[in-house]
Design a protein around this motif. Structure first.
Motif, PDB file in Angstrom:
ATOM      1  N   GLN A  10       1.001  -1.178   0.026  1.00  0.00           N
ATOM      2  CA  GLN A  10      -0.066  -0.118   0.079  1.00  0.00           C
ATOM      3  C   GLN A  10       0.741   1.295  -0.102  1.00  0.00           C
ATOM      4  OE1 GLN A  10      -3.510  -0.583   0.307  1.00  0.00           O
ATOM      5  NE2 GLN A  10      -3.776  -1.636   2.181  1.00  0.00           N
ATOM      6  N   LYS A  66       3.565 -10.593   6.566  1.00  0.00           N
ATOM      7  CA  LYS A  66       2.811 -10.402   7.893  1.00  0.00           C
ATOM      8  C   LYS A  66       2.502  -9.031   7.956  1.00  0.00           C
ATOM      9  CE  LYS A  66       3.390 -11.577  12.639  1.00  0.00           C
ATOM     10  NZ  LYS A  66       4.468 -12.222  13.786  1.00  0.00           N
ATOM     11  N   ILE A  68       0.799  -5.652   7.662  1.00  0.00           N
ATOM     12  CA  ILE A  68      -0.401  -5.318   7.072  1.00  0.00           C
ATOM     13  C   ILE A  68      -0.393  -4.512   5.928  1.00  0.00           C
ATOM     14  CG2 ILE A  68      -2.519  -4.210   7.894  1.00  0.00           C
ATOM     15  CD1 ILE A  68      -1.862  -6.489   9.849  1.00  0.00           C
ATOM     16  N   ASP A  69       0.601  -3.515   5.647  1.00  0.00           N
ATOM     17  CA  ASP A  69       0.607  -2.892   4.194  1.00  0.00           C
ATOM     18  C   ASP A  69       0.883  -3.504   3.084  1.00  0.00           C
ATOM     19  OD1 ASP A  69      -0.328  -0.527   5.532  1.00  0.00           O
ATOM     20  OD2 ASP A  69       1.471   0.279   6.153  1.00  0.00           O
ATOM     21  N   VAL A  70       1.572  -4.819   3.411  1.00  0.00           N
ATOM     22  CA  VAL A  70       2.102  -5.698   2.026  1.00  0.00           C
ATOM     23  C   VAL A  70       1.077  -6.395   1.452  1.00  0.00           C
ATOM     24  CG1 VAL A  70       3.629  -7.642   1.357  1.00  0.00           C
ATOM     25  CG2 VAL A  70       4.468  -5.672   2.891  1.00  0.00           C
ATOM     26  N   ILE A  71       0.811  -5.984   0.146  1.00  0.00           N
ATOM     27  CA  ILE A  71      -0.149  -6.857  -0.447  1.00  0.00           C
ATOM     28  C   ILE A  71       0.201  -8.260  -0.811  1.00  0.00           C
ATOM     29  CG2 ILE A  71      -1.766  -6.589  -2.538  1.00  0.00           C
ATOM     30  CD1 ILE A  71      -1.275  -3.561  -2.182  1.00  0.00           C
TER      31      ILE A  71
ATOM     32  N   LYS B 126       1.531  -4.684  16.304  1.00  0.00           N
ATOM     33  CA  LYS B 126       1.032  -5.620  15.263  1.00  0.00           C
ATOM     34  C   LYS B 126       0.677  -4.797  14.107  1.00  0.00           C
ATOM     35  CE  LYS B 126      -2.388  -8.822  13.848  1.00  0.00           C
ATOM     36  NZ  LYS B 126      -3.799  -9.743  14.240  1.00  0.00           N
ATOM     37  N   HIS B 127       0.281  -3.596  14.158  1.00  0.00           N
ATOM     38  CA  HIS B 127       0.251  -2.342  13.370  1.00  0.00           C
ATOM     39  C   HIS B 127      -0.015  -1.006  14.029  1.00  0.00           C
ATOM     40  CE1 HIS B 127      -0.207  -1.150   9.045  1.00  0.00           C
ATOM     41  NE2 HIS B 127      -1.395  -0.506   9.411  1.00  0.00           N
ATOM     42  N   LEU B 147      -7.911  -5.679  14.201  1.00  0.00           N
ATOM     43  CA  LEU B 147      -6.475  -6.283  14.071  1.00  0.00           C
ATOM     44  C   LEU B 147      -6.097  -6.780  15.288  1.00  0.00           C
ATOM     45  CD1 LEU B 147      -4.583  -3.671  11.759  1.00  0.00           C
ATOM     46  CD2 LEU B 147      -5.163  -6.072  11.355  1.00  0.00           C
ATOM     47  N   MET B 179     -10.382  -6.337   4.835  1.00  0.00           N
ATOM     48  CA  MET B 179      -8.843  -6.035   4.294  1.00  0.00           C
ATOM     49  C   MET B 179      -8.193  -6.991   3.234  1.00  0.00           C
ATOM     50  SD  MET B 179      -7.653  -5.011   8.163  1.00  0.00           S
ATOM     51  CE  MET B 179      -6.306  -4.195   7.780  1.00  0.00           C
ATOM     52  N   LYS B 180      -7.721  -6.299   2.188  1.00  0.00           N
ATOM     53  CA  LYS B 180      -7.275  -7.351   1.293  1.00  0.00           C
ATOM     54  C   LYS B 180      -5.875  -7.927   1.477  1.00  0.00           C
ATOM     55  CE  LYS B 180      -5.879  -3.870  -2.135  1.00  0.00           C
ATOM     56  NZ  LYS B 180      -5.733  -3.365  -3.590  1.00  0.00           N
ATOM     57  N   THR B 181      -5.150  -7.083   2.134  1.00  0.00           N
ATOM     58  CA  THR B 181      -3.958  -7.239   2.803  1.00  0.00           C
ATOM     59  C   THR B 181      -3.942  -8.202   4.201  1.00  0.00           C
ATOM     60  OG1 THR B 181      -3.551  -5.305   4.023  1.00  0.00           O
ATOM     61  CG2 THR B 181      -3.093  -5.405   1.721  1.00  0.00           C
ATOM     62  N   TYR B 182      -4.824  -8.485   4.806  1.00  0.00           N
ATOM     63  CA  TYR B 182      -4.929  -9.107   6.003  1.00  0.00           C
ATOM     64  C   TYR B 182      -5.810 -10.068   5.989  1.00  0.00           C
ATOM     65  CZ  TYR B 182      -5.247  -9.776  10.992  1.00  0.00           C
ATOM     66  OH  TYR B 182      -5.504 -10.478  12.372  1.00  0.00           O
ATOM     67  N   THR B 305       4.874 -16.998  10.351  1.00  0.00           N
ATOM     68  CA  THR B 305       6.359 -16.831  10.594  1.00  0.00           C
ATOM     69  C   THR B 305       6.650 -17.536  11.841  1.00  0.00           C
ATOM     70  OG1 THR B 305       5.840 -14.937  12.354  1.00  0.00           O
ATOM     71  CG2 THR B 305       5.878 -14.548   9.806  1.00  0.00           C
TER      72      THR B 305
END
Lengths: 160, 566
Positions: A10, A66, A68-71, B126-127, B147, B179-182, B305
């Motif tokens: 993102q 992992k 959150i901003d990575v697609i 985590k974010h 999240l 959320m498309k990334t999570y 991970t």
């Protein structure tokens, strides 16, 4: 072993530092890093060259996922891909060496982008091996300054 | 739609999430929010230091399974919270921390009480978010709660510029969060479940090694079912204690550096190690190449991970522990090859062997006349509370004795900083837990060193009627470091002697609490009885044998079979 990762993320403030912070915080290596917007201005693409054992590369991959901003993360060095890097080299170009510099640049399909009484600044594009070759040849002539973009890479389209 | 202020929107979001208690400390950057808090039903607990606010929110989250919330001001308020945030991060505890920030126009100007808290907390959340557009405030808060609680839980921080909180905005209706990334994986892959079950059917010496993930996923019931119907011995990490009943005959207690002899021996001899919601921490594995050397390893974890990070895994199952264990139970039930009685019989020689180890070297300590042994204090706490209290701990010897000698039969009863090892955690965490469960007995097992790291929170406990009981195992030492110095540094007690320690009984009185002291063994039980019967905040000061050590002990970097026994 060296790996080239293609990362979509993102285009948000701090996203880049999440990636670089992950690498520094966990002791992973970054050899080069290139980031720019994609066609979708909300998404950036990043080419990251790193190295490590298989288990380290696996961790890098998972840890990046992992964030959150990575697609998406693709280890494009696992398949066929094209890579390019651009370099601008300011090389000594005096009476005795001007012609030689031009010849070398020509062979490597580079071009002169700036001229001064004693130097040529030349632009060369290619995979890392080619950049290394041209640097090795120009070095004895006299490299005054060198700027490299780092590698960008793209997986080859499927042939079928 | 009528517009509301950012502060009102935040309160509405908290109510939407079912938050009824938040912990915080006011300041200039969050004053608008505090103004709004005065008129809303959410209870705000004013701590005495921001670290306490985050630990209290964390304690509430661990005890209840809900998301804990802390509210801190900008600058030092936020940085004081960082240890609390990192504590929650290392133990995967769901909390949302709101921090004030200077107005947007001042960000980057080194304004008064400005700090880049999003930058500071990036590696220990985590974010995290800086809300730079008022229109994104509400969706950011909803996303943050989602999240924090989903997947592998963890702390999420939201930095709120003062002018965003003061601005006017719409309050959109909640929508399902996508959320498309999570997209954390919840359900296990059936093929992996089958592989794991087949390995189980063949194993002769299986071990279940469970961690905090079992508790976070509320998977104790499924785990207990699996252990019992397959007659498989269970060992727990510090974070996993209570995930399986400590008094169940299959429970061998904790493993690792201060784990039981039987636990460490059975892991090293096992032919199938089933790790559930655990992460092969160095305190558990000791020397890596000697850890479970004969075992095929199955690893169930929600976080990819964690898999093969420290120890290579043969059969990974990435899923929520509850779903994965349920799938394993179902597979076995439906398999023609599985027969509970036959498997129990098959495992009996192994169980006998494990029991034999436990009989040979049970957790124990030497009595010494009328000197108070810390283990005896914890045993007595266990006895007098029927093993049914919420126990928080500080960090060090007190933490290990609590882990070894209190028998945790239910999940969410041991609240302890396992990953980060934060001294000063226990008291504020106990306050969080007590306010969530006012009718439960909540005891902070502390040392004389670590209790002083957040002792100011006694005032918070008093103010809000959080009648926690603090049991100080007082040896006038920073005992765990002293133990290492005794064993590995020629008894050179560098900076571990607490030459000045306050009179905790007098200190209790100063805070309006009740102080009790025991200096002889036969005073321990009456003191604990009185503390439990007292309707007030209580500090118990136990003068324990000064140079008592925590055993067994696996020296750092050694194989877990190389235990120093008592």
């Amino acid at each position: 072993m060296k790996h080239t990762l293609s990362i979509l993320l993102q285009n948000k403030p701090g996203a880049l530092s999440r990636v670089t912070g992950l690498f520094s915080g966990r002791g992973f290596n970054i050899e080069s890093l290139c980031v720019a917007e994609t066609l979708d201005p909300k998404v950036s693409s990043m080419t990251l060259v790193t190295w490590g054992s298989d288990s380290i590369i696996e961790q890098i991959n998972k840890q990046l996922h992992k964030l959150i901003d990575v697609i998406k993360v693709t280890d494009i060095s696992e398949g066929e891909y094209v890579e390019r890097e651009m370099v601008i080299i300011r090389v000594k170009a005096e009476a005795g060496t001007r012609a030689e510099v031009l010849r070398v640049i020509d062979i490597f399909r580079g071009k002169v982008v700036d001229v001064s009484p004693n130097t040529y600044s030349v632009e060369i594009t290619g995979p890392e091996s080619k950049i290394k070759a041209v640097v090795d040849i120009l070095r004895p002539i006299g490299i005054k300054e060198i700027i490299r973009t780092g590698t960008i890479a793209m997986a080859r389209a499927p042939k079928k | 739609m009528s517009k509301i202020t950012g502060a009102q929107a935040i309160i509405k979001c908290l109510q939407e999430e079912g938050v009824d208690i938040i912990f915080g400390f006011p300041g200039g950057a969050v004053i608008d929010l505090y103004d709004e808090l005065m008129d809303c039903p959410i209870k705000h607990v004013l701590v005495r230091h921001e670290q306490g606010a985050v630990h209290a929110a964390d304690g509430l989250a661990r005890a209840t399974g809900k998301v804990g919330v802390a509210l801190l001001t900008s600058g030092p308020g936020a940085t004081n919270g960082v240890t609390g945030i990192a504590t929650a991060y290392l133990d995967s505890i769901p909390i949302v921390v709101f921090t004030g920030q200077v107005p947007r126009a001042l960000i980057g100007n080194d304004a008064f009480q400005e700090v880049d808290i999003v930058g500071i907390t990036r590696p220990c959340t985590k974010h995290n978010y800086l809300v730079s557009d008022p229109d994104e405030l509400v969706s950011t808060i909803r996303e943050a709660f989602y999240l924090a609680a989903s997947g592998r839980p963890g702390p999420v921080l939201i930095d709120l510029p003062k002018d965003v909180v003061a601005s006017m905005m719409d309050f959109p209706d909640p929508e399902p969060i996508r959320m498309k990334t999570y997209q954390p994986k919840v359900k296990p892959h059936p093929g992996q479940v089958e592989k794991a079950c087949k390995a189980f059917l063949q194993a002769k010496r299986p071990v279940l090694y469970i961690g905090g993930g079992v508790i976070l996923a509320n998977a104790s019931k499924e785990l207990t079912e699996l252990a019992e119907k397959t007659q498989t011995p269970v060992t727990m990490t510090l974070m996993g204690l209570g995930g399986f009943p400590g008094t169940n005959p299959l429970s061998m207690g904790m493993l690792g550096m201060h784990g039981s002899y039987a636990s460490n021996m059975m892991v090293s001899e096992s032919d199938l190690l089933i790790a559930v919601g655990a992460r092969f921490d160095d305190r558990v594995t000791g020397r890596l190449d000697a850890f479970a050397p004969h075992a095929k390893i199955v690893h169930i974890d929600v976080d990819p991970t964690s898999i093969s990070k420290n120890v290579g895994v043969d059969i990974p199952i990435v899923a929520d522990c509850k779903h994965a264990l349920q799938a394993v139970n179902d597979w076995l039930e439906n398999s023609a090859d599985f027969d509970s009685a036959a498997m129990a019989e098959n495992h009996q020689p192994w169980i006998d062997r494990v029991m034999d180890w436990d009989k040979k070297h049970p957790l124990s300590y030497q009595e010494e006349g009328d000197v108070i042994k810390p283990q005896y204090v914890v045993e007595t706490l266990n006895k007098l509370t029927n093993g049914d209290a919420i126990i928080t701990t500080e960090v060090g010897q007190n933490q290990m004795w609590a882990a070894q000698f209190y028998k945790f039969n239910k999940p969410r009863r041991l609240l302890t900083s396992g990953g980060l090892g934060t001294m000063g955690y226990g008291l504020p965490a106990a306050i969080g837990a007590k306010l969530a469960f006012p009718d439960m007995t909540v005891i902070d097992v502390a040392g004389d060193g670590s209790i002083q790291m957040n002792i100011q929170e006694l005032a918070t406990a008093k103010q809000y009627g959080a009648k926690v009981k603090v049991a100080i195992l007082n040896n006038n030492y920073l005992g765990m470091v002293r133990q290492w110095q005794e064993l590995f540094y020629n008894r050179r007690y560098s900076a571990t002697v607490m030459e000045v320690t306050p009179d905790f009984v007098a200190l209790a009185a100063a805070y309006g609490a009740v102080g009790l002291r025991a200096t002889k063994k036969d005073e321990v039980e009456p003191v604990i009885k009185e503390a439990l019967a007292t309707d007030n905040l209580v500090i118990m000061d136990f003068s324990i044998s000064r140079e008592e050590g925590v055993f067994p002990m696996v020296p750092a970097g050694k194989a877990t079979t190389e235990m120093l026994l008592v």
